[in-house]
Design a protein around this motif. Structure first.
Motif, PDB file in Angstrom:
ATOM      1  N   HIS A  64       7.409  -8.623   9.507  1.00 45.50           N
ATOM      2  CA  HIS A  64       8.154  -8.089   8.367  1.00 45.50           C
ATOM      3  C   HIS A  64       7.414  -6.973   7.640  1.00 45.50           C
ATOM      4  CE1 HIS A  64       5.322 -10.935   6.786  1.00 45.50           C
ATOM      5  NE2 HIS A  64       5.570 -10.573   5.545  1.00 45.50           N
ATOM      6  N   LYS A 100       8.737  -4.185  10.876  1.00 44.66           N
ATOM      7  CA  LYS A 100       9.961  -3.610  10.308  1.00 44.66           C
ATOM      8  C   LYS A 100       9.705  -2.703   9.116  1.00 44.66           C
ATOM      9  CE  LYS A 100      12.897  -7.486  11.575  1.00 44.66           C
ATOM     10  NZ  LYS A 100      12.854  -8.870  11.148  1.00 44.66           N
ATOM     11  N   CYS A 101       8.588  -2.916   8.422  1.00 47.14           N
ATOM     12  CA  CYS A 101       8.328  -2.151   7.201  1.00 47.14           C
ATOM     13  C   CYS A 101       6.831  -1.823   7.120  1.00 47.14           C
ATOM     14  CB  CYS A 101       8.746  -3.003   5.997  1.00 47.14           C
ATOM     15  SG  CYS A 101       8.510  -2.198   4.412  1.00 47.14           S
ATOM     16  N   CYS A 103       4.015  -0.421   4.292  1.00 52.68           N
ATOM     17  CA  CYS A 103       3.858  -0.126   2.869  1.00 52.68           C
ATOM     18  C   CYS A 103       2.469   0.438   2.577  1.00 52.68           C
ATOM     19  CB  CYS A 103       4.085  -1.392   2.032  1.00 52.68           C
ATOM     20  SG  CYS A 103       2.740  -2.597   2.117  1.00 52.68           S
ATOM     21  N   GLY A 150      10.996   1.921   6.060  1.00 52.44           N
ATOM     22  CA  GLY A 150      11.625   0.872   6.871  1.00 52.44           C
ATOM     23  C   GLY A 150      12.329  -0.137   5.983  1.00 52.44           C
ATOM     24  N   GLU A 151      12.564  -1.291   6.557  1.00 48.52           N
ATOM     25  CA  GLU A 151      13.365  -2.325   5.892  1.00 48.52           C
ATOM     26  C   GLU A 151      12.458  -3.200   5.025  1.00 48.52           C
ATOM     27  OE1 GLU A 151      15.574  -6.216   7.653  1.00 48.52           O
ATOM     28  OE2 GLU A 151      15.450  -4.469   8.957  1.00 48.52           O
ATOM     29  N   LEU A 152      12.676  -3.152   3.715  1.00 49.15           N
ATOM     30  CA  LEU A 152      11.811  -3.950   2.819  1.00 49.15           C
ATOM     31  C   LEU A 152      11.931  -5.429   3.162  1.00 49.15           C
ATOM     32  CD1 LEU A 152      12.429  -2.169  -0.580  1.00 49.15           C
ATOM     33  CD2 LEU A 152      10.223  -2.417   0.572  1.00 49.15           C
ATOM     34  N   PRO A 154      12.720  -9.141   3.054  1.00 51.10           N
ATOM     35  CA  PRO A 154      13.525  -9.986   2.171  1.00 51.10           C
ATOM     36  C   PRO A 154      12.632 -11.070   1.594  1.00 51.10           C
ATOM     37  CG  PRO A 154      14.215 -10.206   4.480  1.00 51.10           C
ATOM     38  CD  PRO A 154      13.017  -9.323   4.459  1.00 51.10           C
TER      39      PRO A 154
END
Ligand SMILES: CC(C)(COP(=O)(O)OP(=O)(O)OC[C@H]1O[C@@H](n2cnc3c(N)ncnc32)[C@H](O)[C@@H]1OP(=O)(O)O)[C@@H](O)C(=O)NCCC(=O)NCCS
Length: 176
Positions: A64, A100-101, A103, A150-152, A154
């Motif tokens: 993630h 996916k992400c 940071c 990308g997708e933060l 969840p």
């Protein structure tokens, strides 16, 4: 300029360079031991003659989320594309790993906007906050911008969303 994964023999140069940017909080402190332990996370840029130019690390929290850390280029060699090479390489590594992400926390968001990072809320990057921010002296006055691409993650899916209650002052309350 060429880019490659770091080896243990690079650890001294990595440590020296990171250390020279920790006095004002530009970079988080990384001990020599910590750099050796995590050498596989570092990527370095060097000249054709194998002179060290800069480094960056990719810390993977899970599928993630990954984080770009400790990105730095020697001052005399900045402005020639080494920083961009490092970001692109780490983004590629994160993609290869199926993350996916990606940071990062930074004081120079405009540099990372070039690579399509966008500003994110700190609290959405829980793994990073729990790893570093809880122990940071500036945790209540953070001047860093959180960014992600990308997708933060969840919040309910993150493997580390089990509530953590840092022990106050290291004391454990006795159950009588
Ligand atoms: C940030 C850093 C890694 C960039 O490395 P670099 O090799 O100079 O970067 P590049 O040469 O690839 O620069 C690419 C572009 O970003 C710009 N840029 C460089 N540093 C910048 C900064 N601090 N803020 C905003 N833009 C910046 C460059 O001007 C260049 O623009 P151009 O293509 O229009 O000429 C380097 O300046 C550095 O080590 N800074 C000190 C440590 C630091 O702040 N690290 C980031 C912690 S989150």
């Amino acid at each position: 300029m060429q880019i490659r994964k770091a080896e243990l023999s690079d650890a001294r140069a990595i440590h020296r360079l990171i250390d020279s940017f920790t006095y004002d909080g530009t970079l988080l402190h990384r001990s020599y031991l910590e750099i050796c332990e995590n050498i596989h996370t570092f990527t370095i840029v060097e000249t054709e003659a194998k002179q060290f130019i800069g480094c960056a690390a990719l810390h993977v929290y899970g599928s993630h989320l990954a984080e770009i850390r400790s990105i730095v280029v020697r001052p005399g060699t900045a402005g020639h594309g080494a920083g961009s090479l490092l970001v692109q390489s780490l983004l590629h590594q994160a993609e290869q790993a199926g993350t996916k992400c990606v940071c990062l926390f930074t004081r120079i968001p405009s540099f990372f906007e070039r690579f399509h990072f966008h500003v994110a809320e700190h609290r959405l990057l829980r793994d990073k906050v729990w790893k570093d921010c809880l122990h940071c002296s500036r945790r209540n006055a953070c001047d860093e911008t959180a960014m992600a691409i990308g997708e933060l993650p969840p919040l309910h899916d993150s493997p580390s969303t089990t509530p953590i209650h840092p022990q106050q002052g290291g004391l454990v309350q006795l159950q009588l």
